[in-house]
Design an enzyme around this catalytic site. Sequence first.
Site, PDB file in Angstrom:
ATOM      1  N   GLY A 134      32.405  29.566  42.944  1.00  0.00           N
ATOM      2  CA  GLY A 134      32.906  30.833  42.768  1.00  0.00           C
ATOM      3  C   GLY A 134      34.262  31.416  42.710  1.00  0.00           C
ATOM      4  O   GLY A 134      34.771  32.392  42.202  1.00  0.00           O
ATOM      5  N   GLU A 142      38.492  32.267  48.737  1.00  0.00           N
ATOM      6  CA  GLU A 142      36.791  32.632  48.631  1.00  0.00           C
ATOM      7  C   GLU A 142      36.668  33.622  47.465  1.00  0.00           C
ATOM      8  O   GLU A 142      37.486  34.471  47.456  1.00  0.00           O
ATOM      9  CB  GLU A 142      36.313  33.058  49.850  1.00  0.00           C
ATOM     10  CG  GLU A 142      35.568  32.009  50.812  1.00  0.00           C
ATOM     11  CD  GLU A 142      34.085  31.597  50.329  1.00  0.00           C
ATOM     12  OE1 GLU A 142      33.901  31.772  49.320  1.00  0.00           O
ATOM     13  OE2 GLU A 142      33.565  31.233  51.264  1.00  0.00           O
ATOM     14  N   ASP A 201      30.008  37.685  52.303  1.00  0.00           N
ATOM     15  CA  ASP A 201      28.715  38.467  52.371  1.00  0.00           C
ATOM     16  C   ASP A 201      28.433  38.266  53.930  1.00  0.00           C
ATOM     17  O   ASP A 201      28.864  39.125  54.366  1.00  0.00           O
ATOM     18  CB  ASP A 201      27.818  37.547  51.444  1.00  0.00           C
ATOM     19  CG  ASP A 201      26.392  38.283  51.230  1.00  0.00           C
ATOM     20  OD1 ASP A 201      26.230  39.375  51.872  1.00  0.00           O
ATOM     21  OD2 ASP A 201      25.502  37.762  50.592  1.00  0.00           O
ATOM     22  N   LEU A 233      32.067  31.168  55.184  1.00  0.00           N
ATOM     23  CA  LEU A 233      33.322  31.068  55.828  1.00  0.00           C
ATOM     24  C   LEU A 233      33.644  30.511  57.077  1.00  0.00           C
ATOM     25  O   LEU A 233      34.213  29.630  57.355  1.00  0.00           O
ATOM     26  CB  LEU A 233      34.017  32.592  55.641  1.00  0.00           C
ATOM     27  CG  LEU A 233      35.676  32.462  56.008  1.00  0.00           C
ATOM     28  CD1 LEU A 233      36.610  31.815  55.173  1.00  0.00           C
ATOM     29  CD2 LEU A 233      35.954  34.161  55.825  1.00  0.00           C
ATOM     30  N   ASP A 246      28.188  34.071  40.046  1.00  0.00           N
ATOM     31  CA  ASP A 246      27.158  33.924  39.148  1.00  0.00           C
ATOM     32  C   ASP A 246      25.827  34.460  39.445  1.00  0.00           C
ATOM     33  O   ASP A 246      25.761  34.669  40.748  1.00  0.00           O
ATOM     34  CB  ASP A 246      26.817  32.383  39.035  1.00  0.00           C
ATOM     35  CG  ASP A 246      26.238  31.830  40.170  1.00  0.00           C
ATOM     36  OD1 ASP A 246      26.781  32.036  41.391  1.00  0.00           O
ATOM     37  OD2 ASP A 246      25.099  31.271  40.101  1.00  0.00           O
TER      38      ASP A 246
HETATM   39  P1  IMP Z   1      27.981  34.232  52.670  1.00  0.00           P
HETATM   40  O1  IMP Z   1      27.762  32.815  53.556  1.00  0.00           O
HETATM   41  O2  IMP Z   1      26.660  34.913  52.997  1.00  0.00           O
HETATM   42  O3  IMP Z   1      29.286  34.914  53.362  1.00  0.00           O
HETATM   43  O4  IMP Z   1      28.094  33.833  51.212  1.00  0.00           O
HETATM   44  C1  IMP Z   1      29.003  33.493  50.677  1.00  0.00           C
HETATM   45  C2  IMP Z   1      28.650  32.801  49.456  1.00  0.00           C
HETATM   46  O5  IMP Z   1      27.566  33.080  48.635  1.00  0.00           O
HETATM   47  C3  IMP Z   1      29.754  33.229  48.450  1.00  0.00           C
HETATM   48  O6  IMP Z   1      30.712  32.226  48.324  1.00  0.00           O
HETATM   49  C4  IMP Z   1      28.928  33.335  47.104  1.00  0.00           C
HETATM   50  O7  IMP Z   1      28.998  31.829  46.499  1.00  0.00           O
HETATM   51  C5  IMP Z   1      27.581  33.640  47.326  1.00  0.00           C
HETATM   52  N1  IMP Z   1      27.543  35.151  47.264  1.00  0.00           N
HETATM   53  C6  IMP Z   1      27.485  36.032  48.235  1.00  0.00           C
HETATM   54  N2  IMP Z   1      27.283  37.250  47.675  1.00  0.00           N
HETATM   55  C7  IMP Z   1      27.268  37.265  46.334  1.00  0.00           C
HETATM   56  C8  IMP Z   1      26.884  37.859  45.438  1.00  0.00           C
HETATM   57  O8  IMP Z   1      26.831  39.306  45.485  1.00  0.00           O
HETATM   58  N3  IMP Z   1      27.102  37.643  44.164  1.00  0.00           N
HETATM   59  C9  IMP Z   1      27.189  36.331  43.831  1.00  0.00           C
HETATM   60  N4  IMP Z   1      27.192  35.310  44.836  1.00  0.00           N
HETATM   61  C10 IMP Z   1      27.415  35.671  45.991  1.00  0.00           C
END
Ligand code: IMP
Length: 179
Positions: free
Chosen positions: A47, A102, A106, A111, A163
């Site tokens: 991403g 990053e 989310d 992270l 994506d």
């Molecule tokens: P986390 O571990 O929940 O913080 O998500 C991190 C990863 O999930 C990001 O680096 C993205 O690859 C993917 N991601 C989180 N939210 C989105 C979104 O809204 N659209 C697309 N990919 C997302």
Amino acid sequence: MKIQIEDLEFEKMIEQHAIETQIISIGAQINKEYEDRLPVVIGVLNGSFMFLADLVKHVTIPCQIAFIKLSSYHGAVNSSRKITEDLELKVDIKNRDVILIEDIVDTGNTLRYIVDKLKTMNPSSIMACSLLYKPQAMEHVIPELKHIGFEIENKFVVGYGLDYKELGRNLKDIYQLVN
Ligand code: IMP
């Protein structure tokens, strides 16, 4: 403007020029904070590829660039919580200043995972920059997250590297899911 990607409809949320303005500002802060240092800029694939490429054009201090590849969404619109490591970091970051790039934070699980892993490699410092941040979804306190381009609602987004089912990464603007 609305677009269709597979079964989902998205509407434009952040224009390319607004992204660029934020990137210029983050680049300027990095130049100030890392003056006289030689940081390693680490992009989290897939991403972050577009954000990193545009950001480092505004980083005028010397820096090295490396990548790691992780995945957690696996084609869905909600985090799967299971992190898969697809490509390991190939540089030695011992005693180095690391700038982690990053696309989006989310839940913060990814992270948190990366910061914890990089810490075991004994860098001098770790600072994370994320283009997007969903504060309502965040489940961790991560003090290393210092620079954020945009705080957004807890909605699924695509474009500018992000994506849906591996589509939409090439879009210049960022789009959010229409409910
Ligand atoms: P986390 O571990 O929940 O913080 O998500 C991190 C990863 O999930 C990001 O680096 C993205 O690859 C993917 N991601 C989180 N939210 C989105 C979104 O809204 N659209 C697309 N990919 C997302």
